[in-house]
Design an enzyme around this catalytic site. Structure first.
Site, PDB file in Angstrom:
ATOM      1  NE  ARG A 148      27.832  57.436  20.852  1.00 21.37           N
ATOM      2  CZ  ARG A 148      28.042  57.522  19.546  1.00 21.37           C
ATOM      3  NH1 ARG A 148      27.041  57.404  18.710  1.00 21.37           N
ATOM      4  NH2 ARG A 148      29.258  57.733  19.077  1.00 21.37           N
ATOM      5  CD  GLU A 197      31.034  54.378  16.822  1.00 23.85           C
ATOM      6  OE1 GLU A 197      30.904  55.084  17.847  1.00 23.85           O
ATOM      7  OE2 GLU A 197      31.327  54.850  15.705  1.00 23.85           O
ATOM      8  CB  CYS A 245      32.472  48.457  33.157  1.00 25.79           C
ATOM      9  SG  CYS A 245      31.422  48.812  34.585  1.00 25.79           S
ATOM     10  CB  CYS A 265      30.589  48.460  38.199  1.00 28.59           C
ATOM     11  SG  CYS A 265      29.975  47.020  37.296  1.00 28.59           S
ATOM     12  CB  CYS A 267      33.021  44.598  36.124  1.00 25.95           C
ATOM     13  SG  CYS A 267      32.105  45.140  34.660  1.00 25.95           S
ATOM     14  CD  GLU A 310      28.135  55.213  12.339  1.00 20.45           C
ATOM     15  OE1 GLU A 310      28.904  56.165  12.633  1.00 20.45           O
ATOM     16  OE2 GLU A 310      27.420  54.633  13.173  1.00 20.45           O
ATOM     17  CD  GLU A 317      26.535  61.908  16.753  1.00 17.45           C
ATOM     18  OE1 GLU A 317      25.704  61.583  15.875  1.00 17.45           O
ATOM     19  OE2 GLU A 317      27.413  61.138  17.176  1.00 17.45           O
ATOM     20  CD  GLN A 318      22.366  71.138  18.341  1.00 12.78           C
ATOM     21  OE1 GLN A 318      23.294  71.530  19.048  1.00 12.78           O
ATOM     22  NE2 GLN A 318      21.184  71.722  18.334  1.00 12.78           N
ATOM     23  CE1 TYR A 319      26.411  73.591  15.258  1.00  7.94           C
ATOM     24  CE2 TYR A 319      27.714  73.259  17.245  1.00  7.94           C
ATOM     25  CZ  TYR A 319      26.779  73.990  16.529  1.00  7.94           C
ATOM     26  OH  TYR A 319      26.223  75.118  17.082  1.00  7.94           O
TER      27      TYR A 319
END
Length: 675
Positions: free
Chosen positions: A104, A143, A148, A150, A153, A300, A348-350
């Site tokens: 992400r 967040e 960058c 590139c 930019c 969060e 983010e299974q954990y």
């Protein structure tokens, strides 16, 4: 009404499960839910075709159970159809390599094509939900992230420089490009500071870091403009990452928001091998509150073990509730737990939610359900109360960026130095505001300026006015070294702060890892400095040593060793009606604790109420009532002595003289009038 809730991802679960989730949320006392910040591919499955029907049903179901909704603009996680069609949208790292799809925040915030797609989804969502009575606000993106480098930019950076400096002659002068024959004759010649180019010109690098920060501010503003136009009744926030995140000027990013939110994870996979320090979360809270000097949300709040590839230790019984109450005690007007249910798939299974993978309520859910009942009962009693600190710390992102470019000493960390001073104040139970160097300092009796490396004319004038009016300012090493172009000043250090501090730095010594020194405290016009906890008046120092030449200041401490033994290390200067202290040394708790106690006395502040180690005491008031938060961050029962008669808001009992706080427990006490 206090906002108490959870982050929910209905798109990740069968729709027939949603009603059960809503029922359990309502039973937990939740009144707000955040939705959709990672749902772009579901909301816009192909370019220009929106599907809001599923989100409409989820919102209606939650609203029917008494919950309001905050929507996230989903631009942090672009859909595969977008990134596969336009690989130029990917962020390029400092090593010149482009990111690839799979995580992400892969996007370049300066890319106009990405901005066009982002505007489309934000406009579509905001127009659709502008009149939905259940929707109360928006979180922009998620967040905001990394720099960058590139080609897009690079072009945007050149335009940013044109607007800042007007001419190349000004750029060359401010950066000192004559060094190494780097004089630029065309804007396109100016590079971005890739790591392949070696050590960059400090002026160029600082301006590039500023540009990258401004790029995210502009990207956010483009979304805010849409939301203000289409949803004028909704609030707008963004979820910051506390004090630790150091790539964006958070004061700039916060300016256009209604209030700040942040993501608080005291224990995760990246700190699981360290002793948990509650001061870190406290610093995050106070930094976020200081960005606008307003109550904030923790949008969060940790709900279970955190981790992607590995699993961090499980929060002990009581810790989730404790961490959430710590947020409230430091000024949070809303707390939302991340996440509702632990994901069965994805990276983010954990990263555990309040419910485990099987969706059944367990210990963590029951703990927060208890808190939900408490918040419902006492929320109105806490409304309007605040800490009202009389001590401030100056957080300078220009200085922070400059130290990323040139650390000065391999063992120096701006973040660690800042945090150590903050931790000392926390151990003394002193409330702190974290503010910018140009902010109004009138309300503070004592201000710390940790390593204020870059000092603008405006900041220097602000500090002079503050001290002249009676304030006490404590300045630490490497302050006033640079101007706002990241050039070393053309005057004795600490530069623009020299007259204020009444001192000049005659020379300095950057200490290697195997070298330390010590300072011995002396007598000064207001009496002995080390009134407590300094063996024989000597405290160790490390990393750096400024050898000082007092001009108007008196000497507070001298060096103990090396060729500058006996030379001034700490000074005190009377300036107007106030005092400026220059500390030419970095030190640990052995130095900072006695000096901070002395500074508090110098500032006329009473010694705050002390408690046992590991118990955080915060005093809030609304001008009429005093509320004490007692937060026990240890696994042992602790006792706190009280001054006066208090009512325990959580259980209703009266307490005075002494109160016990259980392991990982919380007591919220309201002082009785006349007590």
């Amino acid at each position: 009404m206090f906002s108490f809730g959870v982050d929910y991802y209905p798109e990740q679960w069968p729709e027939e499960r949603w009603a059960e989730d809503a029922r359990l949320m309502a039973e937990a006392g939740f009144n707000v839910v955040r939705l959709a910040e990672f749902a772009w591919s579901k909301l816009e499955p192909e370019p220009g075709r929106f599907d809001f029907a599923w989100l409409d049903r989820a919102i209606a179901l939650l609203a029917g159970s008494g919950m309001r909704v905050v929507l996230g603009t989903p631009t942090a996680s672009p859909p595969p159809w977008l990134m596969s069609r336009h690989p130029s949208l990917f962020l390029v790292g400092q090593d010149g390599r482009s990111l690839t799809f799979g995580h992400r925040r892969e996007y370049c915030p300066s890319n106009p094509l990405y901005l066009e797609y982002a505007r489309n989804i934000v406009e579509g969502m905001s127009e659709h939900y502008s009149d939905n009575p259940a929707v109360i606000g928006w979180q922009v993106d998620n967040e905001f992230g990394d720099r960058c480098y590139c080609s897009c930019c690079a072009g945007a950076f050149h335009q940013w420089l044109r607007e800042r400096y007007s001419t190349l002659d000004n750029v060359n002068d401010r950066w000192g490009t004559i060094f190494w024959s780097h004089v630029y004759t065309a804007w396109e010649q100016i590079p971005v500071p890739l790591s392949t180019g070696g050590s960059p010109n400090p002026g160029l690098a600082l301006d590039y870091y500023r540009f990258c920060s401004d790029s995210y501010v502009a990207f956010q503003q483009a979304q805010i403009d849409i939301l203000r136009r289409t949803c004028p009744a909704h609030f707008i926030t963004h979820n910051f990452m506390g004090f630790k995140y150091d790539r964006i000027n958070a004061f700039d990013l916060a300016r256009s928001l209604d209030f700040v939110s942040w993501d608080n994870y005291p224990r995760n996979q990246w700190n699981m091998d360290r002793v948990l320090d509650p001061v870190e979360a406290a610093l995050g809270h106070d930094t976020m509150r200081g960005l606008k000097r307003l109550p904030f949300w923790v949008i969060e709040q940790q709900a279970g073990s955190g981790g992607w590839e590995v699993v961090s230790p499980a929060p002990r019984p009581g810790q989730l509730r404790l961490w959430a109450y710590q947020s409230i005690a430091h000024g949070a007007s809303g707390v939302l737990f991340f996440r509702w249910r632990t994901a069965r798939a994805g990276a983010e299974q954990y990263w555990h939610g309040l419910l485990d993978h099987d969706g059944r309520p367990g210990r963590r859910y029951q703990e927060i359900r208890q808190m939900g009942r408490e918040v419902t009962a006492v929320g109105d009693r806490l409304a309007g109360t605040r800490a009202g600190p009389r001590v401030a710390m100056l957080l300078s992102y220009d200085s922070r960026f400059a130290f990323q470019i040139q650390a000065n000493n391999p063992r120096f960390s701006y973040e660690s130095h800042f945090a150590e001073i903050y931790a000392t104040l926390q151990r003394l139970q002193v409330a702190v505001d974290v503010v910018a160097p140009e902010d109004d300092l009138t309300d503070y009796a004592l201000v710390f300026a940790p390593a204020l490396h870059i000092v603008s004319e405006r900041a220097a004038a602000n500090l002079r006015a503050y001290v002249s009016a009676g304030g006490v300012l404590a300045v630490t090493p490497r302050s006033g070294v640079k101007d706002d172009a990241n050039r070393v000043v053309n005057q004795p250090l600490p530069g623009l702060l020299s007259e204020l501090c009444g001192v000049e730095v005659e020379e300095y010594d950057s200490l290697p890892e195997d070298k330390t020194n010590a300072v011995r405290f002396t007598i000064n016009p207001i009496g002995p400095v080390p009134d407590v906890d300094v063996d024989e008046g000597v405290a160790p120092v490390e990393v750096w040593a400024d050898v000082l030449r007092p001009i108007a200041a008196s000497v507070v401490a001298v060096y103990e060793y090396d060729y500058y033994a006996g030379r001034p290390a700490i000074t005190l200067n009377r300036f107007g009606s106030g005092h400026a202290i220059y500390m030419g040394v970095f030190g640990s708790r052995d130095l900072l604790m006695p000096v901070t106690r002395w500074l508090l006395k110098l500032a006329g502040m009473l010694q705050p109420q002390q408690g046992p180690d590991g118990v955080e005491i915060l005093q809030l008031n609304d001008g009429e009532r005093i509320v004490l938060f007692l937060l026990n961050h240890t696994d042992k029962e602790s006792a706190v002595d009280l001054q006066g008669l208090y009512r325990d808001l959580l259980c209703g009992s009266m307490v005075e003289c002494r109160v016990t706080v259980g392991p990982y427990d919380v007591r919220i006490l309201e002082q009785e009038k006349g007590g």
